[in-house]
Write an enzyme that holds these catalytic residues in place. Sequence first.
Site, PDB file in Angstrom:
ATOM      1  CB  SER A  53      -0.868  -0.007   1.266  1.00  0.00           C
ATOM      2  OG  SER A  53      -1.453   1.251   1.521  1.00  0.00           O
ATOM      3  CE1 TYR A 102      -3.858  -1.943   5.237  1.00  0.00           C
ATOM      4  CE2 TYR A 102      -3.056   0.306   5.011  1.00  0.00           C
ATOM      5  CZ  TYR A 102      -3.540  -0.859   4.446  1.00  0.00           C
ATOM      6  OH  TYR A 102      -3.701  -0.931   3.083  1.00  0.00           O
TER       7      TYR A 102
END
Length: 252
Positions: free
Chosen positions: A137, A150
Site C-alpha cells: 500500500s 496497518y
Amino acid sequence: MEHAGKHALVTGGGSGIGKGIALALAHAGAEVTITGRRADTLATAAALHPRLNALEMDVTDEASVREGIAAAAALRGPVRICVANAGIAEGGPFAQTTLADWRHMMATNLDGAFLTFQAALATLGDDDAARMIVVSSIAGVRGLKNAIPYTVTKHGVIGLIRGLSEEYMRRPITFNALCPGYVDTAIVRGQLPGLMRRFDVDEQGAIDIIAKGNRHRRLLQVDETTGAAMWLCSDAARSVNGQTIEISGGQV
C-alpha cells in the site's frame, strides 16, 4: 496467453484487487488458485472463468496455508506466480489500539504473506522461474495516522520482499511489491457511511474525502493495479526485483 500452463495462486482472490489480478492471469492462460475464507465469495469469483479454482484458506492459520498450497500444487503444479494479496484494513487512534488489535493485523497482513511465500516457494524446483508479488500500500512507503498497525504491516511486507530478493538472487525468481493508493473496492466503499455521518456529506462527498489520499484526487480502479501486476508477472519484468511499484496518481 503468456502464462499458459503456469499455476498461479492469489490469496484474497475472491474480491477486489485479488479478483482482478486472478481473472487477468486466467485470461492470460494460467491455472489460477484463488484463496479466501468465504466459500460463497470464492465460488462467485471462480464462476467468472473456467481456469479460476477456489480454495478455502485462512492466511492466519499456518496449517491451512501450508496444507492448502501443497494441495493446490499437487493438482496444478508448482506455484510459478504467487500474489500475496489477502489482508485487512482497520484503523483508529494509536492510544486506543489494543494488543489484540495489533496482533490480529500482524497475523493477517504480515504473517500471512510470510506463510504464503514460504509455502509457495516450497513447491518450486531449483530451476523453476517464478514471480512473487505482495500487495502492500502507499502506507508501506509513508506513515498514515490513525492506522499504525496497518502501516507497520505494509512496511513489513516491503522488507520481506527486499530480503527475499537478495536471498534468492541467484535463482530465476523475482519478489516485488505493489503499493496502490485508495482503490474503488468494497473495503473502501465500506468506509463511506461512517464518513458521511462524520462530515455530514453525501456519498460523493465521502468518496471525494477518500480520493484526496491519491495525488490525482480520484479513486483508482482495480484494473490499474491489475495492469501493474501483469507487467511484473511478464518476461519483460524479469530483471525487476525487490522493487515497490507505487500506484497513486503521482509521487507518494
